[in-house]
Scaffold this motif. Structure first.
Motif, PDB file in Angstrom:
ATOM      1  N   GLU A 143       0.827  -1.203   0.000  1.00 63.29           N
ATOM      2  CA  GLU A 143       0.000   0.000   0.000  1.00 63.29           C
ATOM      3  C   GLU A 143       0.867   1.262   0.000  1.00 63.29           C
ATOM      4  N   ASN A 204       3.752  -3.898 -10.680  1.00 64.30           N
ATOM      5  CA  ASN A 204       2.485  -4.130 -11.369  1.00 64.30           C
ATOM      6  C   ASN A 204       1.363  -3.610 -10.469  1.00 64.30           C
ATOM      7  N   ASP A 206      -1.939  -3.345 -10.920  1.00 65.33           N
ATOM      8  CA  ASP A 206      -3.150  -4.171 -10.834  1.00 65.33           C
ATOM      9  C   ASP A 206      -2.923  -5.398  -9.964  1.00 65.33           C
ATOM     10  N   ALA A 207      -1.794  -6.074 -10.133  1.00 64.60           N
ATOM     11  CA  ALA A 207      -1.511  -7.261  -9.326  1.00 64.60           C
ATOM     12  C   ALA A 207      -1.328  -6.888  -7.864  1.00 64.60           C
ATOM     13  N   THR A 208      -0.677  -5.765  -7.608  1.00 59.43           N
ATOM     14  CA  THR A 208      -0.485  -5.328  -6.223  1.00 59.43           C
ATOM     15  C   THR A 208      -1.816  -4.989  -5.569  1.00 59.43           C
ATOM     16  N   ARG A 209      -2.677  -4.336  -6.328  1.00 61.46           N
ATOM     17  CA  ARG A 209      -3.991  -3.985  -5.776  1.00 61.46           C
ATOM     18  C   ARG A 209      -4.823  -5.242  -5.516  1.00 61.46           C
ATOM     19  N   ARG A 210      -4.747  -6.232  -6.388  1.00 63.59           N
ATOM     20  CA  ARG A 210      -5.477  -7.483  -6.155  1.00 63.59           C
ATOM     21  C   ARG A 210      -4.941  -8.203  -4.918  1.00 63.59           C
ATOM     22  N   GLN A 211      -3.649  -8.159  -4.714  1.00 62.11           N
ATOM     23  CA  GLN A 211      -3.069  -8.775  -3.524  1.00 62.11           C
ATOM     24  C   GLN A 211      -3.555  -8.083  -2.252  1.00 62.11           C
ATOM     25  N   HIS A 213      -6.376  -6.436  -1.893  1.00 59.29           N
ATOM     26  CA  HIS A 213      -7.795  -6.760  -1.724  1.00 59.29           C
ATOM     27  C   HIS A 213      -7.977  -8.165  -1.148  1.00 59.29           C
ATOM     28  N   ALA A 214      -7.126  -9.099  -1.542  1.00 62.54           N
ATOM     29  CA  ALA A 214      -7.216 -10.457  -0.993  1.00 62.54           C
ATOM     30  C   ALA A 214      -6.898 -10.462   0.494  1.00 62.54           C
ATOM     31  N   HIS A 215      -5.874  -9.725   0.907  1.00 62.01           N
ATOM     32  CA  HIS A 215      -5.552  -9.642   2.330  1.00 62.01           C
ATOM     33  C   HIS A 215      -6.667  -8.942   3.104  1.00 62.01           C
TER      34      HIS A 215
END
Length: 266
Positions: A143, A204, A206-211, A213-215
Motif C-alpha cells: 500500500e 504491477n 493491478d496485481a499489487t492492488r489485487r493482492q 484486496h485479498a488480504h
C-alpha cells in the motif's frame, strides 16, 4: 523547537488503534509516519502500544524512508514520550518534538494520513491475533509503494484570510516520489534514486492492488467470525455481559409468616 518543514526528513508519527470499538484487553496498533515536505508515508502494525514495541516499530520505519530522517514529531502519549525513544533519537541525532496537549491540529498532516492511509485500508475492525498482525504487515509495504510512487497529492502553498473568507492555493498534484525528485533531488543518493525508478517501472499496479484486496478480504472474514462468536456468547450470558442483576419479584409475607403477630386487646 523550530522545524524546517520545507525540506524532507521532518516526520510526524502517530498510532492508530484497531480495537473495533471495544478498548478492553490487548489489540494491535498501526504506527503511521509521514514526511511533511514530500508527503512520503510509511506504516507498520505493532502488537501493542508498549514503549519498547513502538520503539522497535519506529526503528523499522526509519529504514524505509529514502532520505535521512532529521526530526520526529509526536503527540503526548506515553508510547512516544519515554526514555527509550529519547535515547534512540539522541543516538541517531534526530530532533524529537511533541505537540501541545489538546491541540490535534499540531499533528494535522499525520491525522489526515491516519484516515486516508490506515482507516481506508484496515477499516474499523478489531485485530488482536498473530494472524491478523501478519496480514496487516503484508499489506503496508504494498500500500505504501502505491501511495508513494503513483498516487498524486496536492500540497498547500499559501493560505490567506479576508474576514470570513479563506483562500488557499495548492501546488500541482504529483506523487511523493515525483515531488521528491522535482523539489529536493539532492536528498536522494544515486543508488536510492536508481532503486526507486526501477521499482516504479517493475511494480504491477493491478496485481499489487489485487493482492491487497485479498488480504483485506481475509482480515474482514477473520474479524466478522470473531464478532459473531462474541455476539453469540453475549446472548447466552446476557446477565453477566450486561452486568444486570436479575432478581425475582418481591414476595409479600402472608399473615401467618409475620414475625410480629397482631395482639387482641383483652
Amino acid at each position: 523547537h523550530e522545524w524546517d518543514e520545507t525540506v524532507p526528513g521532518f516526520v510526524e508519527i502517530d498510532l492508530v488503534g484497531h480495537d473495533g470499538g471495544d478498548n478492553n484487553g490487548q489489540f494491535h496498533f498501526s504506527l503511521n509516519a509521514t514526511d511533511v515536505a514530500t508527503g512520503w508515508t510509511e506504516s507498520i502494525t505493532v502488537r501493542s502500544k508498549g514503549e519498547r514495541i513502538v520503539h522497535a516499530g519506529l526503528a523499522q520505519l526509519h529504514l524505509r524512508f529514502p532520505f535521512a530522517v532529521q526530526g520526529i514529531h509526536s503527540d503526548n502519549g506515553s508510547e512516544f514520550i519515554n526514555h527509550h525513544l529519547t535515547r534512540w533519537c539522541d543516538t541517531h541525532e534526530i530532533t524529537f518534538t511533541r505537540g501541545r496537549p489538546a491541540h490535534s491540529n499540531d499533528q494535522a498532516h499525520i491525522e489526515q494520513k491516519n484516515w486516508s492511509q490506515v482507516r481506508r485500508v484496515a477499516a474499523y475492525y478489531r485485530y488482536d491475533t498473530p494472524r491478523e498482525l501478519e496480514l496487516l504487515n503484508q499489506i503496508w509495504p504494498a500500500e505504501c509503494a502505491l501511495n508513494n510512487l503513483f498516487k498524486p497529492q496536492q500540497k498547500l502553498l499559501t493560505k490567506t484570510r479576508q474576514g470570513a473568507k479563506v483562500t488557499k492555493t495548492y501546488d500541482q498534484a504529483t506523487s511523493p516520489f515525483r515531488r521528491l525528485l522535482r523539489d529536493h533531488p539532492n536528498y536522494l543518493t544515486d543508488q536510492d534514486q536508481t532503486e526507486l525508478l526501477a521499482q516504479l517501472e517493475d511494480l504491477n499496479v493491478d496485481a499489487t492492488r489485487r493482492q491487497i484486496h485479498a488480504h483485506q478480504a481475509t482480515l474482514r472474514e477473520l474479524a466478522t467470525r470473531r464478532q459473531q462468536r462474541t455476539t453469540r456468547r453475549a446472548n447466552n450470558h446476557h446477565v453477566y455481559s450486561t452486568r444486570t442483576k436479575i432478581s425475582p419479584p418481591p414476595k409479600r409475607a402472608q399473615p401467618h409468616e409475620s414475625t410480629t403477630h397482631p395482639k387482641r386487646a383483652s
